[in-house]
Design a protein around this motif. Structure first.
Motif, short mmCIF file in Angstrom:
data_model
loop_
_atom_site.label_atom_id
_atom_site.label_comp_id
_atom_site.label_asym_id
_atom_site.label_seq_id
_atom_site.Cartn_x
_atom_site.Cartn_y
_atom_site.Cartn_z
N GLU A 274 0.86 -1.17 0.00
CA GLU A 274 0.00 0.00 0.00
C GLU A 274 0.91 1.23 0.00
N GLN A 275 0.93 1.93 -1.13
CA GLN A 275 1.75 3.13 -1.24
C GLN A 275 0.93 4.34 -0.79
N LEU A 276 1.49 5.09 0.14
CA LEU A 276 0.82 6.26 0.70
C LEU A 276 1.25 7.51 -0.06
N HIS A 277 0.30 8.42 -0.27
CA HIS A 277 0.56 9.61 -1.08
C HIS A 277 0.32 10.89 -0.29
N GLY A 278 0.92 11.01 0.87
CA GLY A 278 0.80 12.24 1.64
C GLY A 278 -0.14 12.09 2.82
N PHE A 279 -0.01 13.01 3.75
CA PHE A 279 -0.78 12.97 4.99
C PHE A 279 -1.48 14.30 5.21
N GLU A 280 -2.74 14.24 5.57
CA GLU A 280 -3.47 15.41 6.05
C GLU A 280 -3.86 15.10 7.49
N ILE A 281 -3.31 15.86 8.42
CA ILE A 281 -3.48 15.56 9.84
C ILE A 281 -4.15 16.74 10.54
N ASN A 282 -5.23 16.44 11.24
CA ASN A 282 -5.94 17.44 12.03
C ASN A 282 -6.05 16.94 13.46
N ILE A 283 -5.66 17.79 14.39
CA ILE A 283 -5.69 17.44 15.81
C ILE A 283 -6.61 18.41 16.52
N ASN A 284 -7.45 17.85 17.39
CA ASN A 284 -8.31 18.66 18.23
C ASN A 284 -8.27 18.07 19.64
N ASP A 285 -7.26 18.52 20.39
CA ASP A 285 -7.07 18.10 21.77
C ASP A 285 -6.83 16.60 21.86
N MET A 286 -7.83 15.81 22.27
CA MET A 286 -7.62 14.39 22.50
C MET A 286 -8.05 13.50 21.33
N ILE A 287 -8.49 14.11 20.22
CA ILE A 287 -8.82 13.32 19.03
C ILE A 287 -8.05 13.87 17.83
N ALA A 288 -7.86 13.00 16.85
CA ALA A 288 -7.16 13.41 15.63
C ALA A 288 -7.74 12.65 14.46
N ASN A 289 -7.59 13.24 13.28
CA ASN A 289 -8.00 12.64 12.02
C ASN A 289 -6.79 12.67 11.10
N VAL A 290 -6.48 11.52 10.51
CA VAL A 290 -5.39 11.43 9.55
C VAL A 290 -5.97 10.86 8.26
N SER A 291 -5.86 11.61 7.18
CA SER A 291 -6.39 11.22 5.88
C SER A 291 -5.22 11.02 4.92
N ILE A 292 -5.22 9.87 4.21
CA ILE A 292 -4.08 9.50 3.38
C ILE A 292 -4.54 8.86 2.07
N PRO A 293 -4.35 9.52 0.94
CA PRO A 293 -4.61 8.84 -0.34
C PRO A 293 -3.60 7.70 -0.51
N TYR A 294 -4.02 6.63 -1.18
CA TYR A 294 -3.13 5.48 -1.36
C TYR A 294 -3.40 4.79 -2.69
N SER A 295 -2.42 3.96 -3.07
CA SER A 295 -2.55 3.01 -4.19
C SER A 295 -2.16 1.65 -3.64
#
Length: 151
Positions: free
Chosen positions: A91-112
């Motif tokens: 699984e090749q990852l194509h960058g990271f979009e990371i959002n943090i809000n105190d005790m939770i976080a969201n990480v979004s990663i396009p892949y092939s």
């Protein structure tokens, strides 16, 4: 007034540095998750996840309909561990979009995703994480899967 400005400036600089450090920690965690995934290390994969993790996939079926499927994390771990050694997957990852809000976080990663060096599908992984006792754990993982638009 100058002292107040200086103290405020230093405080906000510290917050910015702390946020960047947290983002690096989260990116490293996700990269380590995929390293364990490729190594078929179900024990390590289990350690990245909260015991109540949820997993889902959104896909487009052969008729063009969008479908939602849910999988137990233990089933996912068993399926990864059971992939034959003769099957190469990546699984090749194509960058990271990371959002943090105190005790939770969201990480979004396009892949092939490749099986035996051939493109199988592409999409986006979205990890929801929770910080508890100073440690990030994956609580929800959803991905999209499509053969359309892959390059």
């Amino acid at each position: 007034m100058n002292k107040l400005f200086l103290i405020s400036f230093l405080f906000f600089c510290q917050l910015g540095w702390s946020q960047n450090s947290e983002k690096e920690d989260l990116q490293n965690l996700i990269e380590d998750f995929f390293e364990a995934f490729h190594a078929q290390d179900s024990k390590a994969l289990r350690n990245f996840a909260h015991p109540e993790i949820k997993m889902q996939s959104v896909a487009i079926d052969a008729e063009g309909n969008t479908t939602l499927s849910t999988e137990e994390y233990t089933t996912f771990l068993k399926s990864i561990a059971s992939i034959p050694e003769t099957t190469k997957f990546e699984e090749q990852l194509h960058g990271f979009e990371i959002n943090i809000n105190d005790m939770i976080a969201n990480v979004s990663i396009p892949y092939s995703f490749f099986i035996n060096n051939e493109l199988s599908h592409c999409g986006v992984n979205t990890f929801q994480l929770m910080k508890s006792k100073g440690e990030w754990k994956i609580i929800y993982l959803v991905d999209t899967r499509s053969k359309l638009g892959c390059e």
